[in-house]
Enzyme design. Structure first.
Site, PDB file in Angstrom:
ATOM      1  N   CYS A 141       0.836  -1.198   0.000  1.00  0.00           N
ATOM      2  CA  CYS A 141       0.000   0.000   0.000  1.00  0.00           C
ATOM      3  C   CYS A 141       0.875   1.254   0.000  1.00  0.00           C
ATOM      4  O   CYS A 141       0.619   2.212  -0.752  1.00  0.00           O
ATOM      5  CB  CYS A 141      -0.927  -0.003   1.208  1.00  0.00           C
ATOM      6  N   CYS A 142       1.911   1.260   0.832  1.00  0.00           N
ATOM      7  CA  CYS A 142       2.828   2.402   0.897  1.00  0.00           C
ATOM      8  C   CYS A 142       3.508   2.636  -0.447  1.00  0.00           C
ATOM      9  O   CYS A 142       3.712   3.783  -0.859  1.00  0.00           O
ATOM     10  CB  CYS A 142       3.889   2.177   1.977  1.00  0.00           C
ATOM     11  N   CYS A 177      -0.670   8.749   6.987  1.00  0.00           N
ATOM     12  CA  CYS A 177      -2.042   8.453   6.584  1.00  0.00           C
ATOM     13  C   CYS A 177      -2.909   8.202   7.828  1.00  0.00           C
ATOM     14  O   CYS A 177      -2.440   7.636   8.816  1.00  0.00           O
ATOM     15  CB  CYS A 177      -2.064   7.221   5.681  1.00  0.00           C
ATOM     16  N   CYS A 216      -3.161   4.781   9.549  1.00  0.00           N
ATOM     17  CA  CYS A 216      -1.884   4.228   9.998  1.00  0.00           C
ATOM     18  C   CYS A 216      -1.187   5.090  11.045  1.00  0.00           C
ATOM     19  O   CYS A 216      -0.018   4.882  11.346  1.00  0.00           O
ATOM     20  CB  CYS A 216      -0.954   4.040   8.798  1.00  0.00           C
ATOM     21  N   CYS A 274       8.131   3.532   5.519  1.00  0.00           N
ATOM     22  CA  CYS A 274       7.177   3.300   4.424  1.00  0.00           C
ATOM     23  C   CYS A 274       7.865   3.055   3.095  1.00  0.00           C
ATOM     24  O   CYS A 274       7.224   2.722   2.101  1.00  0.00           O
ATOM     25  CB  CYS A 274       6.228   4.490   4.294  1.00  0.00           C
TER      26      CYS A 274
END
Length: 235
Positions: free
Chosen positions: A120-121, A203, A206, A231
């Protein structure tokens, strides 16, 4: 300019204890139109942004809009641009990749494994960063040594092999009190979440506020058992 020449410049500057503003001015003069600054709109980044905008230093500033930011962060972006009447370039992830990830694994797959989280990162941060850094020679960051254990031994100047450019951390040896003091003196806008225990803001899904006595990075990806939580932007 070649890697050898860039590293020679870095070596020549190491013995000089320059105030961050002076360093930024030197970089812009030495590498015209080849210096960029990446801001996450954290408190350190706001100070560097102030130095650049207030003194009209020709350094391009960009930020990453991951699509999962806090509303306070998005509001701060607009507030900062309005205050200085300057533009911060926004880079967003490839929406096709975001849709593919969410359709395949859902919107919160990053809670399930480190591998999923890094995926995702990469989509939301690393790939847009790679685009943002194109055509630059110098990458300025707001990293401080206090941020995490693995950043305590970072050099002021470091060669980024992946991007073939020099990374410079003007605030590396500053402590939080140094930054906060100047934020107040210069009346620089900052994220109100900092006043609620959020020391490192990424984010929304997170990031959480940290508790008294917790490590600076404890609020990032808090469900992971790792002493090195990054990340992928700074490796």
């Amino acid at each position: 300019m070649t890697k050898k020449e860039i590293l020679a410049f870095a070596e020549s500057e190491l013995h000089r204890e320059l105030f961050p503003l002076e360093l930024l001015e030197i970089l812009a003069e030495k590498f015209p139109q080849k210096v960029c600054f990446s801001t996450s709109l954290g408190i350190e980044d706001q100070l560097i942004t102030h130095f650049i905008f207030k003194n009209e230093i020709p350094i391009d500033i960009f930020t990453l809009q991951t699509g999962r930011l806090f509303e306070e962060t998005e509001q701060l972006l607009e507030q900062t641009q309005n205050k200085y009447n300057q533009k911060i370039t926004v880079f967003e992830p490839n929406q096709t990749k975001v849709e593919e990830l969410e359709n395949e694994k859902g919107k919160f797959s990053f809670y399930e494994s480190v591998e999923n989280r890094k995926e995702c990162c990469f989509i939301r941060k690393v790939e847009p960063l790679n685009r943002a850094l194109e055509n630059y020679t110098i990458w300025v960051t707001g990293i401080r040594a206090e941020h995490s254990e693995n950043r305590q031994n970072m050099p002021l100047f470091e060669w980024d092999e992946a991007h073939q450019m020099l990374k410079v951390h003007p605030l590396l040896h500053w402590n939080f009190e140094d930054v906060e003091k100047r934020i107040n003196i210069y009346q620089i806008p900052y994220n109100p979440l900092h006043d609620k225990g959020f020391v490192s803001i990424g984010c929304k899904p997170c990031t959480r506020a940290i508790k008294e006595g917790e490590d600076f990075r404890a609020g990032r990806w808090w469900w992971e058992n790792s002493s090195k939580k990054e990340c992928g932007l700074h490796q």
